[in-house]
Design a protein around this motif. Structure first.
Motif, PDB file in Angstrom:
ATOM      1  N   GLU A  86      19.310  98.109 -69.323  1.00 14.81           N
ATOM      2  CA  GLU A  86      20.201  99.039 -70.033  1.00 14.81           C
ATOM      3  C   GLU A  86      20.467  98.547 -71.452  1.00 14.81           C
ATOM      4  O   GLU A  86      20.438  99.323 -72.409  1.00 14.81           O
ATOM      5  CB  GLU A  86      21.524  99.196 -69.279  1.00 14.81           C
ATOM      6  N   LEU A  87      20.725  97.248 -71.583  1.00 16.57           N
ATOM      7  CA  LEU A  87      20.985  96.681 -72.908  1.00 16.57           C
ATOM      8  C   LEU A  87      19.738  96.749 -73.778  1.00 16.57           C
ATOM      9  O   LEU A  87      19.831  97.028 -74.980  1.00 16.57           O
ATOM     10  CB  LEU A  87      21.489  95.247 -72.786  1.00 16.57           C
ATOM     11  N   LEU A  88      18.573  96.527 -73.187  1.00 18.66           N
ATOM     12  CA  LEU A  88      17.325  96.639 -73.939  1.00 18.66           C
ATOM     13  C   LEU A  88      17.157  98.054 -74.481  1.00 18.66           C
ATOM     14  O   LEU A  88      16.787  98.232 -75.642  1.00 18.66           O
ATOM     15  CB  LEU A  88      16.127  96.260 -73.060  1.00 18.66           C
ATOM     16  N   GLU A  89      17.446  99.053 -73.664  1.00 16.29           N
ATOM     17  CA  GLU A  89      17.338 100.449 -74.125  1.00 16.29           C
ATOM     18  C   GLU A  89      18.286 100.712 -75.293  1.00 16.29           C
ATOM     19  O   GLU A  89      17.913 101.379 -76.266  1.00 16.29           O
ATOM     20  CB  GLU A  89      17.611 101.418 -72.978  1.00 16.29           C
ATOM     21  N   GLU A  90      19.502 100.188 -75.222  1.00 13.63           N
ATOM     22  CA  GLU A  90      20.460 100.343 -76.322  1.00 13.63           C
ATOM     23  C   GLU A  90      19.932  99.678 -77.597  1.00 13.63           C
ATOM     24  O   GLU A  90      20.037 100.241 -78.688  1.00 13.63           O
ATOM     25  CB  GLU A  90      21.814  99.731 -75.952  1.00 13.63           C
ATOM     26  N   VAL A  91      19.372  98.492 -77.452  1.00 10.35           N
ATOM     27  CA  VAL A  91      18.831  97.758 -78.594  1.00 10.35           C
ATOM     28  C   VAL A  91      17.675  98.533 -79.225  1.00 10.35           C
ATOM     29  O   VAL A  91      17.620  98.708 -80.443  1.00 10.35           O
ATOM     30  CB  VAL A  91      18.387  96.337 -78.176  1.00 10.35           C
ATOM     31  N   LEU A  92      16.754  99.023 -78.392  1.00  5.02           N
ATOM     32  CA  LEU A  92      15.607  99.766 -78.910  1.00  5.02           C
ATOM     33  C   LEU A  92      16.048 101.054 -79.597  1.00  5.02           C
ATOM     34  O   LEU A  92      15.501 101.421 -80.642  1.00  5.02           O
ATOM     35  CB  LEU A  92      14.609 100.055 -77.789  1.00  5.02           C
TER      36      LEU A  92
END
Length: 99
Positions: A86-92
């Motif tokens: 989830e955090l990776l998606e936010e970062v991307l």
């Protein structure tokens, strides 16, 4: 096993991610906290690391030092800030928005 060198594209991506600052601090309202990169580990085996493109920015406290840091208590970290994916998606999303 030899460590694979980062490509130019991976280095650029990692630089952009680090520039965002700690994603956990951002969720707490603190912007521009210096970050080191955490390779997400939700789809790799023990002792393995994900791609250099699957990194999230975390300050030293949220990465490894505090009791609820991802490397101290992954369960507490996820319950407080969300899963690594989830955090990776936010970062991307943020990187794509900025650049």
């Amino acid at each position: 096993m030899a460590v694979k060198s980062k490509t130019k594209a991976e280095k650029l991506h990692m630089s952009k991610v680090a520039e965002l600052g700690c994603i956990a601090c951002r969720k707490l309202g603190y912007l521009d906290t210096p970050a080191e990169l955490h390779h997400i580990r939700d789809s790799v085996g023990l002792g393995q690391r994900s791609s250099h493109l699957e990194v999230i920015p975390l300050c030293p406290n949220h990465h490894r030092l505090m009791p609820d840091a991802i490397h101290q208590s992954k369960i507490n970290f996820i319950s407080r800030f969300g899963s690594e994916r989830e955090l990776l998606e936010e970062v991307l999303d943020e990187i794509n928005y900025r650049y």
